[in-house]
Design a protein around this motif. Structure first.
Motif, PDB file in Angstrom:
ATOM      1  N   GLU A  95     -24.403  27.159  57.172  1.00  0.00           N
ATOM      2  CA  GLU A  95     -23.686  26.096  57.883  1.00  0.00           C
ATOM      3  C   GLU A  95     -24.296  24.716  57.641  1.00  0.00           C
ATOM      4  N   ASN A  96     -25.358  24.669  56.820  1.00  0.00           N
ATOM      5  CA  ASN A  96     -26.037  23.393  56.520  1.00  0.00           C
ATOM      6  C   ASN A  96     -26.458  22.676  57.805  1.00  0.00           C
ATOM      7  N   ILE A  97     -27.169  23.410  58.649  1.00  0.00           N
ATOM      8  CA  ILE A  97     -27.590  22.907  59.955  1.00  0.00           C
ATOM      9  C   ILE A  97     -29.061  22.532  59.916  1.00  0.00           C
ATOM     10  N   ASP A  98     -29.377  21.367  60.442  1.00  0.00           N
ATOM     11  CA  ASP A  98     -30.768  20.937  60.574  1.00  0.00           C
ATOM     12  C   ASP A  98     -31.383  21.649  61.780  1.00  0.00           C
ATOM     13  N   ALA A  99     -32.499  22.328  61.569  1.00  0.00           N
ATOM     14  CA  ALA A  99     -33.137  23.074  62.660  1.00  0.00           C
ATOM     15  C   ALA A  99     -33.477  22.179  63.837  1.00  0.00           C
ATOM     16  N   SER A 100     -33.760  20.905  63.570  1.00  0.00           N
ATOM     17  CA  SER A 100     -34.138  20.002  64.658  1.00  0.00           C
ATOM     18  C   SER A 100     -32.980  19.717  65.615  1.00  0.00           C
ATOM     19  N   SER A 101     -31.749  20.077  65.210  1.00  0.00           N
ATOM     20  CA  SER A 101     -30.592  19.847  66.082  1.00  0.00           C
ATOM     21  C   SER A 101     -30.403  20.980  67.090  1.00  0.00           C
ATOM     22  N   ILE A 102     -31.215  22.023  66.967  1.00  0.00           N
ATOM     23  CA  ILE A 102     -31.090  23.191  67.854  1.00  0.00           C
ATOM     24  C   ILE A 102     -32.087  23.057  69.001  1.00  0.00           C
TER      25      ILE A 102
END
Length: 357
Positions: free
Chosen positions: A83-90
């Motif tokens: 999903e091309n998600i930045d871990a810092s957004s979680i």
């Protein structure tokens, strides 16, 4: 309050994969953004089952805890990459862990889940909330099921009287009303999966097609339905420590059975044990979720056993359990108690889970 992103991880008693979800959550909504089912390697699945059967050492226990921690890390990583998600957004990950043994009654009650959350947070850089069940057990509760609290959160807007049934390895029911009721009804897919694996080398009976070829052995069914678990009042919960190969062999002992007839009878056992509990509350609607909701023959039998109850498949049926643990992570991060004492029998509602930062 702005919505926050949480990941939920669930690996259930069916051992058919690790379910990972990404959700946006606030005080009123839990929205599913994406989901992934990550496979459990066959060797690891075999080692989990071997340990559940009691063949283990302390070294094997510690090793399995580490291996499951790595597996959950890989599953989360696969979702983030896809999903091309930045871990810092979680904000956090809610990890249920893999249940090895569930024994909430007795002199020293406990519920054991493996999958080291320290590995998960160290390798993803995301805080992890885990060990949800033991606080409830410490307060005198069953430590399960937890899904009813989430069902209340997401389905409370339905005006009709509603029950929700999750059919995983085990099955549990939620009854929504003035007082939240929820408990395990017994075996879901676990015996069906075990029997077809033994006789056909398949991990599950797709759409119940093999079961359709058999006939119900009503003598065997009546014996199994007389098991004390089905007679016990709620609150109650169960797992593979109860419904397993030994349990089934005790009922099959001394008789010759066609394998397809046993599969058909096991499907009827699941359908009947679920429908019997639903009918105690006579809801207008029953929503099905979990892997068993994809078994079309099982769903047909549940409908046939309660023709006056509307039966439907819930939205996001496959992801409800993993969404539950994303939501429980949200509750823990915000230091909110979970409404479970009437479900589990605990002395009080509690803030559940530990945070691994």
């Amino acid at each position: 309050m702005a919505k926050e992103r949480y990941i939920g991880i669930m690996s259930g008693t069916s051992l058919d994969g690790v379910d990972v979800v990404l959700c946006e959550i606030d005080a009123t909504e839990c929205t599913l953004l994406s989901a992934l089912e990550y496979p459990i390697p066959l060797e690891l699945k075999s080692d989990i089952l071997t340990m559940i059967e009691g063949k283990n050492t302390l070294e094997a226990l510690g090793t399995l805890d580490h291996r499951l921690g790595l597996l959950f890390t890989q599953a989360v990583g696969a979702l983030l990459i896809r999903e091309n998600i930045d871990a810092s957004s979680i904000k956090a990950i809610g990890s249920h862990g893999q249940t090895l043994w569930h024994a909430p009654t007795g002199e020293y009650p406990f519920s054991m889940q493996l999958g080291d959350p320290n590995i998960l947070t160290a390798r993803t850089g995301i805080p992890v909330v885990a060990d949800f069940r033991r606080k409830d057990v410490a307060l005198g509760g069953q430590g399960a099921p937890f899904a009813p609290a989430f069902h209340e959160f997401i389905f409370s807007n339905i005006k009709s009287s509603v029950s929700v049934v999750n059919i995983g390895g085990m099955a549990n029911i939620t009854v929504l009303g003035d007082n939240l009721i929820g408990y395990d009804t017994g075996c879901g897919n676990v015996l069906l999966d075990m029997w077809i694996a033994e006789h056909q080398g398949k991990s599950y009976d797709e759409n119940g097609e093999w079961a359709r070829t058999g006939a119900v052995d009503y003598t065997l069914l009546d014996k199994m339905m007389s098991d004390h678990f089905f007679q016990e009042p709620y609150p109650k919960s169960t797992g593979r420590e109860k419904f397993n190969k030994v349990w089934l062999q005790e009922y099959l002992s001394g008789h010759t059975h066609n394998p397809e007839d046993v599969q058909r009878t096991l499907l009827e056992l699941t359908a009947m044990s679920i429908s019997n509990e639903i009918l105690k509350f006579n809801p207008d609607i029953t929503l099905l979720c979990g892997g068993g909701a994809k078994n079309t023959f099982l769903v047909e039998r549940i409908k046939a056993l309660m023709p006056n109850v509307e039966v439907a498949i819930s939205a996001n049926a496959d992801q409800i359990e993993s969404m539950t643990f994303a939501w429980l992570a949200y509750k823990r991060v915000h230091h909110e108690k979970v409404n479970l004492k009437d479900v589990t029998g605990a002395s009080d509602n509690a803030v559940l889970g530990g945070i691994y930062a």
